[in-house]
Design a protein around this motif. Structure first.
Motif, PDB file in Angstrom:
ATOM      1  N   ILE A  10       8.161  45.891 -19.985  1.00  0.00           N
ATOM      2  CA  ILE A  10       7.470  44.885 -20.787  1.00  0.00           C
ATOM      3  C   ILE A  10       6.342  44.279 -19.972  1.00  0.00           C
ATOM      4  CG2 ILE A  10       7.759  42.740 -22.090  1.00  0.00           C
ATOM      5  CD1 ILE A  10      10.842  43.477 -22.012  1.00  0.00           C
ATOM      6  N   ASP A  11       5.162  44.236 -20.565  1.00  0.00           N
ATOM      7  CA  ASP A  11       4.020  43.574 -19.939  1.00  0.00           C
ATOM      8  C   ASP A  11       4.109  42.090 -20.302  1.00  0.00           C
ATOM      9  OD1 ASP A  11       1.619  42.673 -18.952  1.00  0.00           O
ATOM     10  OD2 ASP A  11       0.392  44.159 -19.997  1.00  0.00           O
ATOM     11  N   SER A  12       4.792  41.339 -19.458  1.00  0.00           N
ATOM     12  CA  SER A  12       5.065  39.932 -19.770  1.00  0.00           C
ATOM     13  C   SER A  12       3.791  39.087 -19.807  1.00  0.00           C
ATOM     14  CB  SER A  12       6.064  39.347 -18.783  1.00  0.00           C
ATOM     15  OG  SER A  12       5.571  39.418 -17.466  1.00  0.00           O
ATOM     16  N   ALA A  13       2.746  39.514 -19.136  1.00  0.00           N
ATOM     17  CA  ALA A  13       1.489  38.754 -19.157  1.00  0.00           C
ATOM     18  C   ALA A  13       0.822  38.811 -20.530  1.00  0.00           C
ATOM     19  CB  ALA A  13       0.540  39.284 -18.099  1.00  0.00           C
ATOM     20  N   ARG A  14       1.036  39.905 -21.281  1.00  0.00           N
ATOM     21  CA  ARG A  14       0.436  40.049 -22.611  1.00  0.00           C
ATOM     22  C   ARG A  14       1.290  39.451 -23.715  1.00  0.00           C
ATOM     23  NH1 ARG A  14      -1.934  45.909 -23.681  1.00  0.00           N
ATOM     24  NH2 ARG A  14      -2.570  44.761 -25.516  1.00  0.00           N
ATOM     25  N   CYS A  15       2.570  39.252 -23.450  1.00  0.00           N
ATOM     26  CA  CYS A  15       3.523  38.805 -24.466  1.00  0.00           C
ATOM     27  C   CYS A  15       3.228  37.371 -24.908  1.00  0.00           C
ATOM     28  CB  CYS A  15       4.938  38.892 -23.913  1.00  0.00           C
ATOM     29  SG  CYS A  15       6.215  38.417 -25.093  1.00  0.00           S
ATOM     30  N   CYS A  18       6.500  36.113 -29.701  1.00  0.00           N
ATOM     31  CA  CYS A  18       6.640  36.047 -31.166  1.00  0.00           C
ATOM     32  C   CYS A  18       8.060  36.329 -31.645  1.00  0.00           C
ATOM     33  CB  CYS A  18       5.658  36.994 -31.833  1.00  0.00           C
ATOM     34  SG  CYS A  18       5.998  38.747 -31.547  1.00  0.00           S
ATOM     35  N   ASN A  19       8.907  36.916 -30.779  1.00  0.00           N
ATOM     36  CA  ASN A  19      10.315  37.164 -31.065  1.00  0.00           C
ATOM     37  C   ASN A  19      10.553  38.345 -32.008  1.00  0.00           C
ATOM     38  OD1 ASN A  19      12.955  36.306 -30.313  1.00  0.00           O
ATOM     39  ND2 ASN A  19      13.238  35.422 -32.345  1.00  0.00           N
ATOM     40  N   LEU A  20       9.525  39.041 -32.433  1.00  0.00           N
ATOM     41  CA  LEU A  20       9.711  40.186 -33.329  1.00  0.00           C
ATOM     42  C   LEU A  20      10.521  41.290 -32.668  1.00  0.00           C
ATOM     43  CD1 LEU A  20       6.160  40.461 -34.946  1.00  0.00           C
ATOM     44  CD2 LEU A  20       8.260  39.652 -36.021  1.00  0.00           C
ATOM     45  N   CYS A  21      10.284  41.545 -31.400  1.00  0.00           N
ATOM     46  CA  CYS A  21      11.004  42.597 -30.686  1.00  0.00           C
ATOM     47  C   CYS A  21      12.483  42.266 -30.542  1.00  0.00           C
ATOM     48  CB  CYS A  21      10.375  42.837 -29.318  1.00  0.00           C
ATOM     49  SG  CYS A  21      10.341  41.369 -28.260  1.00  0.00           S
ATOM     50  N   VAL A  22      12.786  41.021 -30.285  1.00  0.00           N
ATOM     51  CA  VAL A  22      14.176  40.591 -30.120  1.00  0.00           C
ATOM     52  C   VAL A  22      14.945  40.817 -31.411  1.00  0.00           C
ATOM     53  CG1 VAL A  22      15.682  38.629 -29.620  1.00  0.00           C
ATOM     54  CG2 VAL A  22      13.532  38.892 -28.371  1.00  0.00           C
ATOM     55  N   VAL A  23      14.346  40.495 -32.527  1.00  0.00           N
ATOM     56  CA  VAL A  23      14.983  40.676 -33.828  1.00  0.00           C
ATOM     57  C   VAL A  23      15.108  42.158 -34.178  1.00  0.00           C
ATOM     58  CG1 VAL A  23      14.728  40.222 -36.301  1.00  0.00           C
ATOM     59  CG2 VAL A  23      14.194  38.437 -34.648  1.00  0.00           C
ATOM     60  N   ALA A  24      14.108  42.979 -33.806  1.00  0.00           N
ATOM     61  CA  ALA A  24      14.099  44.392 -34.168  1.00  0.00           C
ATOM     62  C   ALA A  24      15.053  45.237 -33.336  1.00  0.00           C
ATOM     63  CB  ALA A  24      12.684  44.948 -34.032  1.00  0.00           C
ATOM     64  N   ASN A  38       4.623  32.692 -19.218  1.00  0.00           N
ATOM     65  CA  ASN A  38       3.613  33.522 -18.568  1.00  0.00           C
ATOM     66  C   ASN A  38       2.332  32.706 -18.351  1.00  0.00           C
ATOM     67  OD1 ASN A  38       2.456  33.447 -21.136  1.00  0.00           O
ATOM     68  ND2 ASN A  38       2.943  35.580 -21.619  1.00  0.00           N
ATOM     69  N   ASP A  39       1.284  33.357 -17.868  1.00  0.00           N
ATOM     70  CA  ASP A  39       0.028  32.663 -17.577  1.00  0.00           C
ATOM     71  C   ASP A  39      -0.628  32.068 -18.820  1.00  0.00           C
ATOM     72  OD1 ASP A  39       0.335  33.301 -14.934  1.00  0.00           O
ATOM     73  OD2 ASP A  39      -0.983  35.055 -15.006  1.00  0.00           O
ATOM     74  N   ARG A  40      -0.269  32.594 -19.988  1.00  0.00           N
ATOM     75  CA  ARG A  40      -0.840  32.093 -21.242  1.00  0.00           C
ATOM     76  C   ARG A  40      -0.015  30.947 -21.823  1.00  0.00           C
ATOM     77  NH1 ARG A  40      -1.356  37.449 -24.617  1.00  0.00           N
ATOM     78  NH2 ARG A  40      -2.134  36.004 -26.174  1.00  0.00           N
ATOM     79  N   GLY A  41       1.118  30.627 -21.185  1.00  0.00           N
ATOM     80  CA  GLY A  41       1.943  29.514 -21.622  1.00  0.00           C
ATOM     81  C   GLY A  41       3.024  29.869 -22.623  1.00  0.00           C
ATOM     82  N   TYR A  42       3.317  31.165 -22.788  1.00  0.00           N
ATOM     83  CA  TYR A  42       4.323  31.598 -23.761  1.00  0.00           C
ATOM     84  C   TYR A  42       5.625  31.973 -23.069  1.00  0.00           C
ATOM     85  CZ  TYR A  42       0.398  32.160 -27.004  1.00  0.00           C
ATOM     86  OH  TYR A  42      -0.691  31.948 -27.792  1.00  0.00           O
ATOM     87  N   HIS A  43       6.746  31.719 -23.733  1.00  0.00           N
ATOM     88  CA  HIS A  43       8.036  32.243 -23.289  1.00  0.00           C
ATOM     89  C   HIS A  43       8.032  33.728 -23.641  1.00  0.00           C
ATOM     90  CE1 HIS A  43       9.939  28.411 -22.360  1.00  0.00           C
ATOM     91  NE2 HIS A  43       9.276  27.925 -23.413  1.00  0.00           N
ATOM     92  N   CYS A  63       5.824  45.312 -32.023  1.00  0.00           N
ATOM     93  CA  CYS A  63       5.052  44.423 -31.152  1.00  0.00           C
ATOM     94  C   CYS A  63       3.574  44.431 -31.514  1.00  0.00           C
ATOM     95  CB  CYS A  63       5.222  44.818 -29.693  1.00  0.00           C
ATOM     96  SG  CYS A  63       4.341  43.723 -28.558  1.00  0.00           S
ATOM     97  N   PRO A  64       3.009  43.291 -31.922  1.00  0.00           N
ATOM     98  CA  PRO A  64       1.600  43.250 -32.308  1.00  0.00           C
ATOM     99  C   PRO A  64       0.641  43.302 -31.116  1.00  0.00           C
ATOM    100  CG  PRO A  64       2.562  41.060 -32.465  1.00  0.00           C
ATOM    101  CD  PRO A  64       3.681  42.001 -32.135  1.00  0.00           C
ATOM    102  N   ASP A  65       1.152  43.103 -29.906  1.00  0.00           N
ATOM    103  CA  ASP A  65       0.299  43.087 -28.726  1.00  0.00           C
ATOM    104  C   ASP A  65       0.508  44.276 -27.805  1.00  0.00           C
ATOM    105  OD1 ASP A  65      -0.968  40.629 -29.370  1.00  0.00           O
ATOM    106  OD2 ASP A  65       0.868  39.594 -28.777  1.00  0.00           O
ATOM    107  N   ALA A  66       1.276  45.266 -28.221  1.00  0.00           N
ATOM    108  CA  ALA A  66       1.523  46.492 -27.460  1.00  0.00           C
ATOM    109  C   ALA A  66       1.979  46.190 -26.037  1.00  0.00           C
ATOM    110  CB  ALA A  66       0.295  47.391 -27.476  1.00  0.00           C
ATOM    111  N   CYS A  67       2.999  45.388 -25.917  1.00  0.00           N
ATOM    112  CA  CYS A  67       3.520  44.966 -24.606  1.00  0.00           C
ATOM    113  C   CYS A  67       4.584  45.907 -24.054  1.00  0.00           C
ATOM    114  CB  CYS A  67       4.134  43.574 -24.715  1.00  0.00           C
ATOM    115  SG  CYS A  67       2.967  42.303 -25.170  1.00  0.00           S
TER     116      CYS A  67
END
Length: 78
Positions: A10-15, A18-24, A38-43, A63-67
């Motif tokens: 997982i590319d945690s810097a891009r994540c 959104c939790n979609l992956c966890v649900v899927a 991460n650096d963007r402020g997201y869990h 994943c909408p961000d291809a992480c």
């Protein structure tokens, strides 16, 4: 019978958490990091139970961000 093992990176810097992956994930491999951001402020998503991964790539599909990068290994020795 062959055993299928999966691995996910997982590319945690891009994540964006959104939790979609966890649900899927059908095997409950993924979770959102509860305390770190991460650096963007997201869990971000992480592999909480990596040994359960079967390499289905459901996480990468939604994943909408291809992480995600998902690998599948077939062990035919079992």
């Amino acid at each position: 019978m062959a055993k299928v093992y999966g691995a996910v990176t997982i590319d945690s810097a891009r994540c964006k958490g959104c939790n979609l992956c966890v649900v899927a994930c059908p095997c409950k491999v993924l979770a959102l990091q509860p305390k770190e951001v991460n650096d963007r402020g997201y869990h971000f998503a992480y592999a909480a139970n990596p040994e359960a991964c079967i390499g289905c790539a459901a996480c990468a599909t939604v994943c909408p961000d291809a992480c995600f990068e998902v690998y599948r290994v077939v062990d035919r020795d079992n």
